[in-house]
Design an enzyme around this catalytic site. Structure first.
Site, mmCIF file in Angstrom:
data_model
loop_
_atom_site.group_PDB
_atom_site.id
_atom_site.type_symbol
_atom_site.label_atom_id
_atom_site.label_comp_id
_atom_site.label_asym_id
_atom_site.label_seq_id
_atom_site.Cartn_x
_atom_site.Cartn_y
_atom_site.Cartn_z
ATOM 1 N N LYS A 55 84.120 7.467 59.782
ATOM 2 C CA LYS A 55 83.295 8.248 60.332
ATOM 3 C C LYS A 55 83.645 7.872 61.903
ATOM 4 O O LYS A 55 83.007 8.985 62.872
ATOM 5 C CB LYS A 55 81.710 8.239 60.119
ATOM 6 N N TYR A 266 78.766 10.004 41.057
ATOM 7 C CA TYR A 266 78.909 9.826 42.983
ATOM 8 C C TYR A 266 78.057 7.806 42.670
ATOM 9 O O TYR A 266 77.365 7.964 42.171
ATOM 10 C CB TYR A 266 77.964 10.310 43.904
ATOM 11 N N TYR A 292 84.056 4.838 47.285
ATOM 12 C CA TYR A 292 85.197 5.567 48.325
ATOM 13 C C TYR A 292 86.500 4.736 47.845
ATOM 14 O O TYR A 292 86.872 5.319 47.004
ATOM 15 C CB TYR A 292 84.486 5.954 49.426
HETATM 16 C C1 LIG Z 1 82.225 9.388 54.298
HETATM 17 C C2 LIG Z 1 83.521 8.677 53.477
HETATM 18 C C3 LIG Z 1 85.529 9.072 53.115
HETATM 19 C C4 LIG Z 1 85.208 10.468 52.685
HETATM 20 O O1 LIG Z 1 86.059 11.394 54.059
HETATM 21 P P1 LIG Z 1 85.351 12.782 54.504
HETATM 22 O O2 LIG Z 1 85.832 12.581 55.658
HETATM 23 O O3 LIG Z 1 83.855 12.646 54.258
HETATM 24 O O4 LIG Z 1 85.906 13.557 53.122
HETATM 25 C C5 LIG Z 1 85.678 7.859 52.656
HETATM 26 N N1 LIG Z 1 85.541 7.039 52.301
HETATM 27 C C6 LIG Z 1 84.362 6.773 52.896
HETATM 28 C C7 LIG Z 1 84.196 4.144 53.302
HETATM 29 C C8 LIG Z 1 83.732 6.957 53.472
HETATM 30 O O5 LIG Z 1 82.271 6.858 54.396
#
Ligand SMILES: *Cc1c(COP(=O)(O)O)cnc(C)c1O
Length: 340
Positions: A55, A266, A292
């Site tokens: 991000k 999730y 993630y």
């Molecule tokens: C937000 C996030 C993602 C996913 O990225 P997107 O652009 O939202 O699809 C993957 N891994 C982590 C650790 C994240 O914080």
């Protein structure tokens, strides 16, 4: 693969927030443990802003836009353990902007992981119950405006056209590292959840005329999505192409979104995530996160074992960050206190 000249991209307002380029490394011990292909890793867990993550890239352009518009307050939404919200809170603090986070669920008894960090950054937290994707934001924006503030809303997960644009820039960064290291890839594999990373990488692949398979591992069942996630990513890729004046049109057949690994949904941690986290930590000394990157690496490991990715391939795993959430998920992780 032949080296190509790197096309230039339009310039956008950009507020520096992280340290770039992030490292590109090879994971030889993980590859060996899997008897698998070459595996490289792009270390966006090291973007440098408040424990890092993907991000930070998006926020450089989104906060750049907020500042250009004269905003003094940032509002965004996410899960209680949102990495996006933690990085937004840090970015706002570093620029003296007020920050409001709209978090799904109820306030937990204990502060931990990303939520603890949000509090350390001094942001205002609004608990939104079942309104998990920012549905409460318009009311909060109205209240802030009535109080004389100039709020700017950062979209969920930072996945606007500017957020996706950041991943075209990231693709460019990757390409120059790849050329310098004289390596090549067949696949780029990563966790996909709000779509900006995938839309940007798909566009980068097109703009730089690269042949990689851009494989997003879907980490969310998406049961509450208003627009199906695959349609959303394609439309974001197309609107981002329009933003930069590029004449590309993607359809759903161009999208590689693998939803085989969403499991029970999730943030529900199972054997897949646990094995991937342990294996990556114990072969490479690298931390993945439970929600993630643990799931995405679990997917990659399975694709290697089942031959969907072959030993002769060459994979880049894009590490998108998230390790601060490990602490909040401690009880779901397969580690035992009595190990000696
Ligand atoms: C937000 C996030 C993602 C996913 O990225 P997107 O652009 O939202 O699809 C993957 N891994 C982590 C650790 C994240 O914080």
């Amino acid at each position: 693969m032949q080296n190509k000249s790197i096309p230039s991209l339009p310039s956008m307002n950009r507020q520096p927030l992280g340290f770039f380029p992030t490292p590109l490394i090879e994971l030889t011990r993980l590859s060996k443990a899997l008897n698998g292909p070459k595996i490289y890793m792009k270390r966006d867990d090291n973007t440098g802003l408040a424990l890092g993550g993907n991000k930070t890239r998006k926020l450089e352009f989104i906060i750049g836009d907020a500042l250009a518009q004269g905003a003094d307050t940032i509002v965004t939404a996410g899960a209680a353990q949102s990495n996006h919200c933690r990085q937004t809170a840090a970015a706002a603090a570093s620029l003296g902007l007020e920050c409001h986070l709209v978090l799904g669920g109820q306030e937990p008894d204990q502060l931990n992981g990303n939520l603890l960090l949000d509090k350390i950054f001094g942001c205002h937290i609004h608990w939104a119950g079942n309104n998990r994707k920012g549905e409460d934001i318009p009311d909060i924006v109205e209240q802030l405006e009535n109080a004389g503030k100039k709020p700017y809303v950062v979209p969920y997960g930072g996945s606007s056209e500017l957020g996706a644009f950041a991943f075209i820039e990231a693709f460019k960064e990757l390409e120059s590292q790849r050329q310098e290291m004289d390596i090549s890839f067949t696949h780029i594999v990563f966790a996909s959840s709000s779509g900006g990373t995938q839309a940007g990488l798909m566009l980068g692949n097109k703009i730089f005329n690269s042949p990689y398979q851009i494989v997003g591992i879907n980490i969310d069942k998406g049961e509450t999505d208003k627009v199906p996630f695959d349609q959303y990513i394609v439309s974001l890729a197309n609107s981002t192409a329009a933003l930069i004046g590029a004449d590309y049109s993607f359809s759903e057949t161009d999208l590689m979104l693998n939803s085989d690994y969403v499991g029970d949904g999730y943030g529900v941690i199972g054997a897949l995530e646990n094995e991937a986290i342990a294996m990556t930590a114990q072969t490479e000394g690298i931390l993945l996160d439970p929600v993630y990157t643990g799931r995405a690496m679990g997917g990659l490991i399975d694709m290697i074992r089942t031959g969907k990715i072959k030993k002769t391939d060459s994979v880049l795993f894009w590490h998108t960050g998230g390790a601060p959430a490990l602490f909040a998920y401690a009880s779901a992780l397969a580690v035992s206190q009595s190990d000696s």
